[in-house]
Design an enzyme around this catalytic site. Structure first.
Site, short mmCIF file in Angstrom:
data_model
loop_
_atom_site.label_atom_id
_atom_site.label_comp_id
_atom_site.label_asym_id
_atom_site.label_seq_id
_atom_site.Cartn_x
_atom_site.Cartn_y
_atom_site.Cartn_z
N ASP A 1 49.46 33.21 52.37
CA ASP A 1 47.89 33.31 52.62
C ASP A 1 46.93 32.18 52.60
O ASP A 1 47.41 31.01 52.13
CB ASP A 1 47.35 34.63 51.48
CG ASP A 1 48.05 34.43 50.05
OD1 ASP A 1 48.58 33.26 49.66
OD2 ASP A 1 48.14 35.38 49.45
N ASN B 1 47.29 44.02 39.50
CA ASN B 1 47.38 45.65 40.38
C ASN B 1 48.60 45.56 41.15
O ASN B 1 48.49 46.55 42.20
CB ASN B 1 45.95 45.92 40.99
CG ASN B 1 45.91 44.81 42.14
OD1 ASN B 1 46.83 43.87 42.38
ND2 ASN B 1 44.75 44.46 42.79
N HIS C 1 49.38 43.64 43.50
CA HIS C 1 49.34 42.99 44.78
C HIS C 1 50.39 41.83 45.15
O HIS C 1 50.94 41.28 44.12
CB HIS C 1 48.00 42.54 45.27
CG HIS C 1 47.57 41.25 44.40
ND1 HIS C 1 46.19 41.09 44.10
CD2 HIS C 1 48.13 40.26 44.02
CE1 HIS C 1 46.19 40.16 43.46
NE2 HIS C 1 47.12 39.29 43.50
N GLU D 1 46.11 44.12 48.71
CA GLU D 1 45.62 44.90 47.39
C GLU D 1 46.17 46.31 47.62
O GLU D 1 46.59 46.95 48.77
CB GLU D 1 44.18 44.74 47.24
CG GLU D 1 43.56 43.42 47.42
CD GLU D 1 43.93 42.72 46.11
OE1 GLU D 1 44.27 43.42 45.19
OE2 GLU D 1 43.37 41.61 46.12
#
Ligand code: F6R
Length: 243
Positions: A67, A136, A138, A143
């Site tokens: 990313d 979380n 990810h 997400e």
């Protein structure tokens, strides 16, 4: 899925670097999928050390990162391009032309994301994808969501991610609001996956990811369906797993 228990962060980094080295030794022109964040820093340090000792050769290695922030130039210290150069690329004999990171300065998201998928296809796919784990669940910038199946795409960063990242920027307004990321579908195409996890703060989400239901609300849970996943996690992150 293979799960390796490491004593601590240093041991996790060394074990992960061993797995990456084995890949490079077995296939010198392999494609490594790489991650940024705090978790892989020790792994990259170990790889650099072994390279300097003459035990590793990156001359033919190709890389593709997960990313990049949209709108950050490469020379911005917070860009993932800058991160990869400072932690790995500038210290080893990798050919910069063989390193690939989404271009955060390309304003046309559709163009950049389809181009990145073409780059990955041109490389023949990723042999070994390194992943960190978000609190979380990810992976990359994927997400929690309602669906899994996305290729490289542009994401709007969540308020919590902006909040978590603002410590790295001078002002909150400087934190990018969007990023380009490989999608879950892209990540799942890698031939092998190496997930590294460290710290007590990741214990719950690691347990949910590996032992809980497979759901896009916990993006990493999809890894249960991949046929070649290795997890290297330290004692603190494995607190919820029986010894
Ligand atoms: C980094 C990335 C992220 C991180 C994750 C964990 O390229 O894609 O998914 O792996 O946010 O970050 P750290 O390692 O900082 O806890």
């Amino acid at each position: 899925m293979k799960l390796y228990r490491a004593k601590d962060y240093k041991d996790m980094s060394r074990k992960a670097a061993n797995i990456i080295s084995a890949q490079v030794i077995m296939k010198p022109n392999c494609v490594l999928g790489l991650a940024t964040g705090s978790t892989p820093i020790g792994t990259y340090e170990q790889l650099v050390e072994w390279y300097k000792k003459g035990d590793l050769d990156f001359a033919e290695v190709k890389t593709a990162n997960l990313d990049e922030y949209k709108g950050l130039p490469r020379d911005n210290e917070q860009s993932y391009y800058y991160f990869m150069n400072s932690h790995l690329f500038s210290h080893v004999n990798i050919d910069p032309a063989n390193t690939h990171i989404p271009d955060g300065m390309e304003p046309d998201a559709e163009k950049e994301c389809s181009h990145y998928e073409e780059v990955l296809a041109g490389l023949g796919g990723v042999d070994l994808q390194l992943l960190g784990l978000g609190h979380n669940g990810h992976i990359g910038f994927n997400e929690p969501d309602e669906e899994f199946d996305k290729l490289t795409h542009c994401v709007n960063l969540t308020e919590s991610t902006i909040e978590a990242n603002k410590r790295f920027f001078e002002k909150e307004e400087d934190v990018p609001r969007q990023a380009y990321t490989m999608g879950i579908k892209t990540i799942m195409r890698a031939k092998k996956i190496l997930l590294i996890v460290s710290g007590a703060d990741k214990a719950d989400i690691l347990y949910q990811s590996l032992c809980g239901p497979i759901t896009p609300h916990v993006p990493a849970s999809i890894l249960q369906l991949h046929n070649d996943v290795t997890v290297v996690a330290d004692e603190a992150a494995l607190a919820k797993f029986a010894k």
